[in-house]
Write an enzyme that holds these catalytic residues in place. Structure first.
Site, PDB file in Angstrom:
ATOM      1  CE  LYS A 185      -2.789   3.055   2.674  1.00 14.24           C
ATOM      2  NZ  LYS A 185      -1.978   4.136   2.102  1.00 14.24           N
ATOM      3  CD  GLU A 260      12.573  -0.958  10.944  1.00  7.19           C
ATOM      4  OE1 GLU A 260      12.924   0.063  11.565  1.00  7.19           O
ATOM      5  OE2 GLU A 260      13.214  -2.014  10.974  1.00  7.19           O
ATOM      6  CB  CYS A 295      12.425   7.281  10.899  1.00  5.78           C
ATOM      7  SG  CYS A 295      13.528   6.312   9.851  1.00  5.78           S
ATOM      8  CD  GLU A 396       8.972  10.732  14.151  1.00  2.00           C
ATOM      9  OE1 GLU A 396       7.826  10.242  14.208  1.00  2.00           O
ATOM     10  OE2 GLU A 396       9.877  10.231  13.467  1.00  2.00           O
TER      11      GLU A 396
HETATM   12  P1  NAP Z   1       1.667   6.997   9.063  1.00  2.62           P
HETATM   13  O1  NAP Z   1       0.685   8.083   9.153  1.00  2.62           O
HETATM   14  O2  NAP Z   1       1.785   6.052  10.184  1.00  2.62           O
HETATM   15  O3  NAP Z   1       1.348   6.214   7.699  1.00  2.62           O
HETATM   16  C1  NAP Z   1       2.152   5.168   7.221  1.00  2.62           C
HETATM   17  C2  NAP Z   1       1.322   4.264   6.316  1.00  2.62           C
HETATM   18  O4  NAP Z   1       0.327   3.618   7.100  1.00  2.62           O
HETATM   19  C3  NAP Z   1       0.580   5.028   5.231  1.00  2.62           C
HETATM   20  O5  NAP Z   1       0.575   4.264   4.048  1.00  2.62           O
HETATM   21  C4  NAP Z   1      -0.803   5.141   5.834  1.00  2.62           C
HETATM   22  O6  NAP Z   1      -1.812   5.337   4.889  1.00  2.62           O
HETATM   23  C5  NAP Z   1      -0.947   3.799   6.498  1.00  2.62           C
HETATM   24  N1  NAP Z   1      -1.988   3.747   7.520  1.00  2.62           N
HETATM   25  C6  NAP Z   1      -2.542   4.766   8.216  1.00  2.62           C
HETATM   26  N2  NAP Z   1      -3.461   4.306   9.110  1.00  2.62           N
HETATM   27  C7  NAP Z   1      -3.471   2.963   8.957  1.00  2.62           C
HETATM   28  C8  NAP Z   1      -4.194   1.908   9.603  1.00  2.62           C
HETATM   29  N3  NAP Z   1      -5.079   2.157  10.577  1.00  2.62           N
HETATM   30  N4  NAP Z   1      -3.954   0.638   9.216  1.00  2.62           N
HETATM   31  C9  NAP Z   1      -3.054   0.358   8.260  1.00  2.62           C
HETATM   32  N5  NAP Z   1      -2.335   1.321   7.603  1.00  2.62           N
HETATM   33  C10 NAP Z   1      -2.537   2.599   7.965  1.00  2.62           C
HETATM   34  O7  NAP Z   1       3.134   7.571   8.833  1.00  2.62           O
HETATM   35  P2  NAP Z   1       3.570   8.739   7.854  1.00  2.62           P
HETATM   36  O8  NAP Z   1       3.069  10.019   8.381  1.00  2.62           O
HETATM   37  O9  NAP Z   1       3.247   8.345   6.451  1.00  2.62           O
HETATM   38  O10 NAP Z   1       5.159   8.647   7.990  1.00  2.62           O
HETATM   39  C11 NAP Z   1       5.876   9.278   8.996  1.00  2.62           C
HETATM   40  C12 NAP Z   1       6.244   8.327  10.106  1.00  2.62           C
HETATM   41  O11 NAP Z   1       6.942   7.189   9.594  1.00  2.62           O
HETATM   42  C13 NAP Z   1       7.199   8.959  11.102  1.00  2.62           C
HETATM   43  O12 NAP Z   1       6.809   8.627  12.408  1.00  2.62           O
HETATM   44  C14 NAP Z   1       8.534   8.324  10.759  1.00  2.62           C
HETATM   45  O13 NAP Z   1       9.459   8.331  11.823  1.00  2.62           O
HETATM   46  C15 NAP Z   1       8.124   6.952  10.365  1.00  2.62           C
HETATM   47  N6  NAP Z   1       9.140   6.293   9.554  1.00  2.62           N
HETATM   48  C16 NAP Z   1       9.857   5.276  10.115  1.00  2.62           C
HETATM   49  C17 NAP Z   1      10.874   4.665   9.390  1.00  2.62           C
HETATM   50  C18 NAP Z   1      11.709   3.553   9.987  1.00  2.62           C
HETATM   51  O14 NAP Z   1      12.356   2.837   9.223  1.00  2.62           O
HETATM   52  N7  NAP Z   1      11.748   3.386  11.300  1.00  2.62           N
HETATM   53  C19 NAP Z   1      11.145   5.078   8.086  1.00  2.62           C
HETATM   54  C20 NAP Z   1      10.383   6.116   7.557  1.00  2.62           C
HETATM   55  C21 NAP Z   1       9.382   6.720   8.296  1.00  2.62           C
HETATM   56  P3  NAP Z   1      -2.277   6.838   4.552  1.00  2.62           P
HETATM   57  O15 NAP Z   1      -1.070   7.497   3.997  1.00  2.62           O
HETATM   58  O16 NAP Z   1      -3.336   6.622   3.574  1.00  2.62           O
HETATM   59  O17 NAP Z   1      -2.734   7.437   5.840  1.00  2.62           O
END
Ligand code: NAP
Length: 492
Positions: A185, A260, A295, A396
């Protein structure tokens, strides 16, 4: 991202419609619904993707499930050879850069690195096939006891907005190498480049094995998580969503979930450091070319009081030289942040920092000038005199905001560094190796640089401690985590 029907589609879209990839075909959603993708630089709609439904997800899962047995039956060398072709195509996918820069807000100058990284990641995983092995165990003297590793079947991969092409490519590699099919996705804020990855997969992989779906996380992501034929989920994103996924999955089945998640990473500078070197490293560690949306960004800089003023002065000078510009401009040093919601949240945290007594060293809001009043622009921002009771130190930000904290004793700085429920990365700067190693031992984080920031090293693993994650990526453990073990006993 807003839903639009085909009738309301703006005629001025720069990038047009980007279809999903299900069952080896490029398709719209069965619902006929679409979602707009908005340019971070202008705030205007510049493309659309289908708003998938659970029925689309089901089609994607069934397709992956049908293609997976034949894929799992191929020799690991053959799977490796196919993955290497995938890596080559990703390495050469220069045509994605403009789209990716425009859709994420990351500077185009920095995005070539995403192709190199994704390709290296896939190549690395492609070489691990022979390591997908079991063990023979002398459990009894007379019988033969051994374990087998087998794929789960269908893996759900859910990725965030900050490096969507890199993640769409790299995060396919381990599940595929282990013999699984995949449903991936894309994020709803930057969904367009997933189609480029889908085109690459279409050229190289068996039809149906990998499927790309787009749409709202709480609908499409949740449908993947809850699908009875998706026993293994690999998630990259925020802590809150990671926890939501664990909850949703647990309501329907016992699933293997790796996470992650976010970080609020400390960078500890001891008194013996070179002032110029540490100031440059602190700026580099913020990843301003991605507007701090990484991240691993070392967004809590902890300076010993003896070097505080000198390092802060140099950081101010360097950050004020960062050239804001269109993400598609090769000379831009930083573009906008990714979305309207994210923009508003970062501005709110900036205001809280001012209110709670942090000193604004530079930036601190929307940049001046008419150009920056449209789209999601934030000036590169540095706060000094930050303390661990402030929101800017505890949450964060995932934006271009560096918090600088002052410390006197080693005990104090370790307590500050570990005073959060996150533990992704950390940096320690000193020429004293004994001190560095003592500090490393005390820090609660999954990846620690001594005199470095930012870089990942394939093979060594990437994983968070505490709420920053569960499971390891970028190493053999990742491939093995996409298999399940079966113990076999031959009774002689
Ligand atoms: P997010 O809001 O958690 O979204 C990540 C993904 O999850 C998106 O595709 C989102 O879809 C989907 N999603 C949202 N709600 C969901 C649910 N209830 N069930 C299943 N999937 C769902 O994160 P983001 O804002 O895109 O990214 C930023 C975050 O990612 C930060 O906290 C960052 O630190 C973290 N990150 C971590 C790493 C690592 O390797 N540790 C790497 C990169 C980023 P939608 O976009 O449609 O909402």
């Amino acid at each position: 991202m807003a839903h639009t029907s085909p009738r309301t589609r703006p005629e001025t879209q720069q990038f047009g419609d980007h279809l999903m990839y299900i069952g080896g075909e490029f398709v719209a959603s069965e619902s006929g619904q679409w979602m707009d993708s908005v340019s971070p630089a202008t705030g205007e709609v510049h493309g659309r993707v289908p708003a998938a439904t659970p029925a689309d997800v089901d089609r994607a899962v069934r397709s992956a499930r049908a293609a997976q047995p034949e894929w799992a039956a191929t020799h690991v060398f053959e799977r490796g050879a196919i993955l290497r072709k995938l890596a080559d195509a990703v390495r050469n996918a220069q045509d994605v850069l403009l789209l990716e820069a425009a859709d994420t807000g990351n500077t185009i100058g920095s995005l070539g690195g995403d192709l190199v990284l994704a390709a290296a990641y896939i190549d690395f995983i492609a070489g691990l096939g022979m390591e997908i092995k079991g063990e023979s165990v002398p459990a009894t003297p007379q019988n033969i006891h051994f374990t087998l590793r087998e794929p789960y079947g269908v893996v759900g991969r859910i990725v965030p907005f900050n490096h969507p092409f890199l993640f769409a490519g790299a995060h396919l590699a381990a599940p595929l190498m282990a013999g699984n099919g995949v449903v991936l996705k894309s994020p709803d804020q930057s969904p367009l480049s997933a189609t480029v990855m889908a085109r690459i997969c279409h050229e190289i992989l068996p039809p149906g094995l990998v499927n790309f779906v787009s749409g709202v996380g709480t609908v499409v992501g949740d449908a993947i998580v809850r699908h009875p034929d998706v026993p293994r989920i690999g998630f990259t994103g925020s802590v809150a969503t990671g926890m939501a996924i664990q909850r949703s999955a647990a309501e329907v089945a016992v699933k293997h979930i790796s996470l992650e998640l976010g970080g609020k990473n400390p960078f500890i500078a001891f008194p013996d450091v070179d002032i110029e070197e540490v100031a440059q490293a602190a700026v580099n560690g913020m990843n301003f070319a991605w507007s701090g949306q990484s991240c691993g960004s070392t967004s809590r800089l902890m300076l010993h009081e003896s070097i505080y003023d000198d390092v802060v002065a140099r950081i101010k000078d360097k950050v004020e030289k960062i050239r804001l510009g269109e993400p598609t401009d090769p000379d831009a040093g930083m573009g906008p942040v990714n979305s309207a919601g994210h923009h508003a949240r970062i501005l709110d945290i900036i205001e809280s920092a001012k209110h709670e007594g942090a000193t604004t060293i530079t930036g601190g809001g929307i940049p001046e000038g008419e150009r920056y009043q449209h789209g999601f622009w934030i000036a590169p921002t540095v706060f000094g005199d930050v303390t661990m009771n402030m929101r800017v130190a505890r949450e964060e930000v995932f934006g271009p905001v560096l918090s600088i904290l002052k410390w006197k004793t080693s005990e104090e700085v370790i307590a500050m560094a570990n005073d959060l429920d996150l533990g992704l990365t950390a940096a320690v700067w000193t020429g004293d190796l004994k001190l560095a190693m003592k500090t490393v031992r005390q820090l609660e984080a999954g990846l620690i640089w001594i005199n470095g920031t930012g870089r990942h090293y394939l093979g060594t693993g990437f994983n968070g401690w505490k709420n920053s994650g569960l499971g390891r990526e970028e190493c053999l453990d990742e491939v093995l985590s996409y298999t399940r073990t079966k113990a076999v006993h031959i009774i002689c």
